[in-house]
Enzyme design. Structure first.
Site, PDB file in Angstrom:
ATOM      1  N   ASN A 126      10.200  -6.829 -13.906  1.00  5.90           N
ATOM      2  CA  ASN A 126       9.412  -5.590 -13.856  1.00  5.90           C
ATOM      3  C   ASN A 126      10.298  -4.410 -13.472  1.00  5.90           C
ATOM      4  OD1 ASN A 126       6.964  -3.923 -13.676  1.00  5.90           O
ATOM      5  ND2 ASN A 126       7.348  -3.946 -11.464  1.00  5.90           N
ATOM      6  N   HIS A 128      10.401  -0.894 -11.580  1.00  5.80           N
ATOM      7  CA  HIS A 128       9.619  -0.131 -10.592  1.00  5.80           C
ATOM      8  C   HIS A 128      10.400   1.135 -10.217  1.00  5.80           C
ATOM      9  CE1 HIS A 128       6.674   0.669  -7.575  1.00  5.80           C
ATOM     10  NE2 HIS A 128       7.590   0.721  -6.642  1.00  5.80           N
TER      11      HIS A 128
HETATM   12  C1  GRF Z   1       7.484   4.177 -15.598  1.00  8.88           C
HETATM   13  O1  GRF Z   1       7.752   5.199 -14.652  1.00  8.88           O
HETATM   14  C2  GRF Z   1       7.352   2.865 -14.893  1.00  8.88           C
HETATM   15  O2  GRF Z   1       8.243   2.693 -13.811  1.00  8.88           O
HETATM   16  C3  GRF Z   1       5.959   2.968 -14.370  1.00  8.88           C
HETATM   17  O3  GRF Z   1       5.221   3.547 -15.431  1.00  8.88           O
HETATM   18  C4  GRF Z   1       6.102   4.335 -16.202  1.00  8.88           C
HETATM   19  C5  GRF Z   1       6.072   3.768 -17.596  1.00  8.88           C
HETATM   20  O4  GRF Z   1       6.574   4.674 -18.433  1.00  8.88           O
HETATM   21  N1  GRF Z   1       5.426   1.670 -14.021  1.00  8.88           N
HETATM   22  P1  GRF Z   1       6.644   4.300 -20.002  1.00  8.88           P
HETATM   23  O5  GRF Z   1       5.244   3.831 -20.402  1.00  8.88           O
HETATM   24  O6  GRF Z   1       7.653   3.213 -20.152  1.00  8.88           O
HETATM   25  O7  GRF Z   1       7.056   5.578 -20.633  1.00  8.88           O
END
Ligand code: GRF
Length: 214
Positions: A126, A128
């Site tokens: 994942n 984060h």
């Molecule tokens: C990213 O900031 C990720 O860390 C968070 O949601 C956002 C997803 O962005 N969980 P994307 O959908 O990949 O543009």
């Protein structure tokens, strides 16, 4: 020899998915994205996957909650467990990826999802947008920005980690840091997202490396 197969889970825009698509296409990631699953049918990431010729499906929690009033907690918990079980059965029974990458997947994955994956030896990682041990859970970018501007932290960043039951607490594979400076939330967010697009690629390369090392 066939490239390892990657399943990507998304919920939104998919800019991290796009980084994975681009870097699989360039060969930088020695893997093939075989499917994208979104927790929302409205996710632009579905469009990105389709444009790249990658099969997609949606798996929406609201479908499982339909007709169950919010107050009926037991029934909702049951529906949530079925959501997880159905998803993991599709993954293990049908898609059979070598690795799973959560790229902006916004739902907590509980033990009834993670345990079967562990037994099937399918690693799941994942992304984060905060440093290990900081700002687990949602709105991490905004929370870390505020802490930085308030002088409570002097660094921020993002990580790619193995998914375990404790949210955003698994062993990190990649950690990328930036220094706090006086800036708007938008500027901080842009710097974090740029970092994420590198981290998600490096984290996927790393999990494939560790897979092969087994
Ligand atoms: C990213 O900031 C990720 O860390 C968070 O949601 C956002 C997803 O962005 N969980 P994307 O959908 O990949 O543009």
């Amino acid at each position: 020899m066939a490239l390892p197969s990657i399943l990507v889970l998304i919920s939104g825009n998919g800019s991290n998915l796009q980084a994975l698509i681009d870097n699989c296409n360039s060969g930088k990631i020695p893997g093939k994205i075989i499917h994208v699953i979104s927790s929302s049918s409205k996710a632009y990431g579905l469009e990105r996957a389709s444009q790249a010729g990658i099969p997609t499906m949606t798996h929406e929690l609201k479908t499982y909650y339909r007709g169950i009033p919010k107050e009926n907690k037991d029934a909702r918990d049951e529906a949530r467990a079925k959501f997880n079980k159905d998803l993991v059965n599709i993954i293990i029974g049908k898609l059979k990826p070598d690795v799973i990458v959560c790229a902006g997947w916004m739902l907590i994955l509980s033990s009834d999802f993670l345990k079967p994956l562990h037994q099937a030896k399918i690693p799941i990682i994942n992304l984060h947008p905060a440093l290990p041990g900081q700002f687990e859970g949602t709105n991490a970018i905004e929370r870390s920005w505020k802490a930085g501007q308030d002088g409570l932290v002097d660094k921020g960043g993002c990580m790619v980690h193995y998914v375990i039951e404790e949210v955003d607490k698994g062993t990190p594979l990649i950690v990328k840091e930036i220094d706090v400076k006086k800036e708007s939330l938008e500027e901080w967010e842009a710097r974090i997202h740029a970092l994420e697009h590198e981290a998600i690629v490096e984290g996927t390369i790393e999990v494939l490396k560790q897979l092969n090392a087994k």
